[in-house]
Design an enzyme around this catalytic site. Structure first.
Site, short mmCIF file in Angstrom:
data_model
loop_
_atom_site.label_atom_id
_atom_site.label_comp_id
_atom_site.label_asym_id
_atom_site.label_seq_id
_atom_site.Cartn_x
_atom_site.Cartn_y
_atom_site.Cartn_z
N ASP A 71 52.42 6.05 -1.07
CA ASP A 71 51.38 6.44 -0.10
C ASP A 71 50.24 7.04 -0.91
O ASP A 71 50.40 7.32 -2.12
CB ASP A 71 51.98 7.47 0.88
CG ASP A 71 51.02 7.90 1.98
OD1 ASP A 71 50.00 7.22 2.20
OD2 ASP A 71 51.28 8.95 2.62
N HIS A 119 55.40 10.84 10.50
CA HIS A 119 54.70 9.62 10.95
C HIS A 119 55.76 8.65 11.47
O HIS A 119 56.01 7.59 10.87
CB HIS A 119 53.93 9.04 9.75
CG HIS A 119 52.88 8.04 10.14
ND1 HIS A 119 52.53 7.76 11.45
CD2 HIS A 119 52.08 7.25 9.38
CE1 HIS A 119 51.58 6.86 11.46
NE2 HIS A 119 51.29 6.52 10.23
N CYS A 143 52.11 2.29 3.63
CA CYS A 143 51.67 2.41 5.02
C CYS A 143 50.19 2.04 5.17
O CYS A 143 49.75 1.68 6.26
CB CYS A 143 51.93 3.82 5.53
SG CYS A 143 51.09 5.11 4.58
N ARG A 146 47.39 11.90 17.45
CA ARG A 146 47.33 11.93 15.97
C ARG A 146 46.53 13.15 15.56
O ARG A 146 45.41 13.34 16.04
CB ARG A 146 46.68 10.68 15.40
CG ARG A 146 46.25 10.88 13.96
CD ARG A 146 45.74 9.66 13.25
NE ARG A 146 46.84 8.79 12.89
CZ ARG A 146 46.77 7.87 11.93
NH1 ARG A 146 45.65 7.70 11.24
NH2 ARG A 146 47.81 7.11 11.66
N ARG A 177 53.30 -2.56 12.80
CA ARG A 177 52.90 -1.33 13.50
C ARG A 177 52.69 -1.61 14.97
O ARG A 177 53.07 -0.85 15.84
CB ARG A 177 51.60 -0.75 12.91
CG ARG A 177 51.64 -0.27 11.47
CD ARG A 177 52.63 0.84 11.25
NE ARG A 177 52.45 1.95 12.19
CZ ARG A 177 51.43 2.83 12.17
NH1 ARG A 177 50.50 2.76 11.25
NH2 ARG A 177 51.36 3.81 13.07
N GLN A 182 55.35 4.75 12.03
CA GLN A 182 55.24 4.00 10.77
C GLN A 182 56.62 3.61 10.25
O GLN A 182 56.82 2.51 9.74
CB GLN A 182 54.51 4.86 9.74
CG GLN A 182 54.34 4.19 8.39
CD GLN A 182 53.34 3.06 8.38
OE1 GLN A 182 52.22 3.21 8.83
NE2 GLN A 182 53.74 1.90 7.87
#
Ligand code: CP
Ligand code: NVA
Length: 332
Positions: free
Chosen positions: A229, A133, A270, A106, A315, A136
């Protein structure tokens, strides 16, 4: 279906069939976990988890998923390694490949995770970059299927900064899986034209579509999924808040937006989210700009939280599927 040995850097590299397989594998692991049945068939393996940006869900998901599969993990935090500072990404990849069976990354530019993958002999998984991402999106699609019964043909409206990791990745995921994707944002926050035209080709094949609009009513009309988001992502400078608040406040997810969406529409985020004053940043913003909620109102968040927290749980199941499928073939 075999994905053994593959990297997982962006959904661009995966076909519709492969993405759906990963979601099916995640559903298989979820059921097993609910029944208390073990899936520790990767006993004795080790994975490295590199986090150059902070995380709650992604880190906890990789760690728990790895442990459920029987694997051990090493967590490298933003300050706890030499990566990029005293040792190149390429050398790091070669070293970690000698020690580990898989590497999660990440951090910042997509080119970093690509460089890791190019130089590593083991699968590399993208746990979020500025551009994408992908883990996700697997969780989001799994949640859509659980709540709405199917994925193909649904309409997803993404409100806010649509040219960053979440907007980009949702557009890719939707276009591969046959959803109608709508970016609802001021023009300057639309995804890059090059990516849009790539996605339009996939949408044509899958029966999906792509619409970019600045009109909230048009963009959210009859949508099955409303998604947003944070307005300022990790790694962006604090000075940008004022501009984002001015630009994106008309694109906040409100009850009016949810009423304009389809009957039975769900809300996805998310996370983390600024919907109240429960965070340091939220309180700072309130003091400076006088607003107590940002990308989504507290009312919407609370009313629709069931899908949001299912999404967070998923997730773990989907990340488990990504690691499992790229390390071993599974009979499900
Ligand atoms: N959604 C997500 O990636 O959350 P974290 O930043 O907590 O990992
Ligand atoms: N766009 C957000 C996503 C967080 C999961 C960020 O990059 O900070």
């Amino acid at each position: 279906m075999t994905l053994k040995g593959r990297d997982f850097l962006t959904l661009k590299d995966y076909s519709q069939e492969e993405i759906l397989y990963l979601i099916d594998l995640a559903a298989y692991f979820k059921k097993k976990k609910q029944k208390g049945e073990l899936t520790d068939e990767l006993r004795g393996r080790n994975v490295a988890l590199i986090f150059e940006k902070t995380s709650t869900r992604t880190r906890c998901s990789f760690e728990t998923a790895a442990h459920d599969l029987g694997m051990f993990t090493t967590y490298l935090d933003p300050s706890g390694s030499q990566i990029g500072k005293k040792e190149s990404i390429a050398d790091t990849a070669k070293v970690l490949s000698r020690i580990y069976d898989g590497i999660e990354y990440r951090g910042f530019g997509q080119e970093i995770v690509e460089c890791l993958a190019e130089n590593a002999d083991v699968p590399v998984w993208n746990g979020l970059t500025n551009e994408y991402h992908p883990t996700q999106i697997l969780a989001d699609m799994m949640t859509i299927r659980e709540h709405l019964g199917s994925i193909k043909g649904k309409t997803l409206a993404y409100m806010g900064d649509a040219r960053y990791n979440m907007g980009n990745s949702l557009m890719i995921g939707c276009s591969k899986l046959g959803l109608n994707f709508r970016a609802v944002a001021p023009e300057k926050y639309f995804p890059a034209e090059e990516l849009v035209s790539e996605c339009r080709k996939w949408a044509e094949e899958s029966g999906g579509s792509i619409l970019l609009t600045s009109d909230v009513t048009e963009g959210t009309k009859n949508a099955d999924v409303i998604c947003t988001d944070v307005w300022v992502s990790m790694g962006e400078p604090d000075e940008i808040w004022e501009e984002r608040i001015n630009d994106l406040t008309p694109y906040r997810v409100t009850m009016d937006v949810m009423k304009n969406a389809a009957k039975g529409a769900i809300f996805l985020h998310c996370l983390p989210s600024f919907h109240d004053l429960g965070t340091d940043i939220g309180r700072k913003i309130e003091k400076k700009y006088g607003i107590s909620e940002m990308e989504v109102t507290d009312e919407v968040f609370k009313k629709y939280e069931a899908s949001v927290f299912d999404e967070a749980e998923n997730r773990m199941h989907t990340i488990k599927a990504v690691m499992a499928a790229t390390l071993k073939d599974w009979e499900i």
